[in-house]
Design a protein around this motif. Structure first.
Motif, PDB file in Angstrom:
ATOM      1  N   VAL A  15       0.845  -1.199   0.000  1.00  0.00           N
ATOM      2  CA  VAL A  15       0.000   0.000   0.000  1.00  0.00           C
ATOM      3  C   VAL A  15       0.877   1.244   0.000  1.00  0.00           C
ATOM      4  O   VAL A  15       0.684   2.177  -0.792  1.00  0.00           O
ATOM      5  CB  VAL A  15      -0.941   0.007   1.228  1.00  0.00           C
ATOM      6  N   LEU A  16       1.867   1.270   0.900  1.00  0.00           N
ATOM      7  CA  LEU A  16       2.751   2.427   0.998  1.00  0.00           C
ATOM      8  C   LEU A  16       3.528   2.652  -0.289  1.00  0.00           C
ATOM      9  O   LEU A  16       3.736   3.788  -0.713  1.00  0.00           O
ATOM     10  CB  LEU A  16       3.722   2.248   2.170  1.00  0.00           C
ATOM     11  N   SER A  17       3.958   1.577  -0.937  1.00  0.00           N
ATOM     12  CA  SER A  17       4.736   1.724  -2.174  1.00  0.00           C
ATOM     13  C   SER A  17       3.906   2.355  -3.270  1.00  0.00           C
ATOM     14  O   SER A  17       4.414   3.141  -4.076  1.00  0.00           O
ATOM     15  CB  SER A  17       5.291   0.372  -2.637  1.00  0.00           C
ATOM     16  N   ARG A  18       2.606   2.046  -3.293  1.00  0.00           N
ATOM     17  CA  ARG A  18       1.737   2.660  -4.299  1.00  0.00           C
ATOM     18  C   ARG A  18       1.422   4.100  -3.924  1.00  0.00           C
ATOM     19  O   ARG A  18       1.400   4.984  -4.775  1.00  0.00           O
ATOM     20  CB  ARG A  18       0.451   1.847  -4.460  1.00  0.00           C
ATOM     21  N   LEU A  19       1.197   4.359  -2.636  1.00  0.00           N
ATOM     22  CA  LEU A  19       0.962   5.733  -2.189  1.00  0.00           C
ATOM     23  C   LEU A  19       2.177   6.616  -2.473  1.00  0.00           C
ATOM     24  O   LEU A  19       2.039   7.794  -2.799  1.00  0.00           O
ATOM     25  CB  LEU A  19       0.653   5.746  -0.687  1.00  0.00           C
ATOM     26  N   ALA A  20       3.353   6.037  -2.361  1.00  0.00           N
ATOM     27  CA  ALA A  20       4.585   6.811  -2.533  1.00  0.00           C
ATOM     28  C   ALA A  20       4.794   7.276  -3.974  1.00  0.00           C
ATOM     29  O   ALA A  20       5.623   8.156  -4.226  1.00  0.00           O
ATOM     30  CB  ALA A  20       5.789   5.983  -2.078  1.00  0.00           C
TER      31      ALA A  20
END
Length: 286
Positions: A15-20
């Motif tokens: 999730v964080l990698s996509r948000l980033a």
């Protein structure tokens, strides 16, 4: 500060990698947190959501929310990150399909939402018909120029602010004239109460389509993506999306991108979870 446990699998690092990918998101991959901008009763609130568990035993620490807004903010955060949706049955469904390898590689990726429906639709309008890198640049210029910050976290400009902008002001940021008109129109519609989350989430896909398609600049692709990433609807497959076309071309080793008819043929095997098929196909080429 609260610790919340959800049912696994749930891979917050993915999730964080996509948000980033979005420069407007305040993400720390090492410390495994994101700061979420929320408007609660028109008050800006910044919540920090940090993973403290694993993919199979997900736990989250939520902090930074002032006392009067905690209950509403926590409910909204649970909606954004889709903590009440069980991913195990969806994963089990897809490992019996052609998407088995992609779902294994990205196991536990939820269909998480944009931070609010208004910014979701605004972002979709800005991203139309430009490459992804420039889309993020254009969106960042827009938010930095006309939005505001709290605790170092950017907030999209309020609808009332956007409604008062001129086409010339947006043209200075390299918006096309038509896109500028669309963005201002969305701002006016939102300022008039047209994009209320609590109302929209209780409407059917068809009702939302009929509501949003009346707005200038909103077509079927925009509505489908809004239903997925604004509201978390599970069964959308935007066949006009170039990213999904390219992902299918790669998956099936096709000489050219698939036709609409071919895409519909593939998609019939992935219902009723087409939105998850779309998400994981995007992930496969990111």
């Amino acid at each position: 500060m609260d610790i919340l446990t959800v049912e696994g699998p749930y891979n917050f690092d993915l999730v964080l990698s996509r948000l980033a990918l979005d420069p407007l998101h305040v993400v720390d991959m090492e410390k495994r947190f994101v700061k979420v901008p929320l408007l609660i009763d028109k008050t800006p609130v910044v919540a920090e959501v940090q993973a403290v568990g694993t993919t199979d035993e997900p736990k989250f620490k939520i902090s930074g929310i002032e006392e009067p807004y905690q209950k509403q903010a926590q409910q909204r955060i649970a909606d954004i990150f889709q903590w009440n949706t069980k991913l195990a049955p969806i994963h089990d469904f897809f490992i019996k399909t052609d998407l088995k390898e992609i779902f294994t590689d990205h196991r536990g990726t939820p269909l998480f939402l944009e931070f609010d429906p208004y910014s979701s639709l605004m972002k979709l309008i800005i991203h139309q018909q430009v490459n992804l890198k420039f889309a993020y640049t254009l969106t960042e210029r827009f938010v930095r120029k006309f939005g505001f910050e709290k605790d170092g976290v950017p907030f999209y400009p309020l609808p009332e602010t956007v409604a008062q902008l001129t086409v010339e002001e947006l043209r200075e940021l390299q918006f096309s004239g038509r896109k500028a008109e669309y963005v201002i129109g969305i701002g006016k519609a939102a300022a008039e109460g047209y994009l209320q989350y609590e109302e929209l989430k209780n409407m059917s896909d068809e009702e939302i389509y009929d509501t949003l398609i009346k707005l200038r600049g909103v077509g079927p692709w925009t509505v489908q993506n809004f239903l997925m990433f604004g509201l978390g609807r599970p069964n959308l497959f935007p066949t006009a999306d170039i990213g999904i076309q390219n992902a299918l071309k790669k998956l099936y080793d096709l000489p050219v991108k698939p036709t609409q008819e071919e895409m519909q043929t593939y998609a019939q095997h992935w219902e009723p979870y087409l939105s998850y098929a779309s998400l994981y196909l995007w992930r496969s080429i990111e």
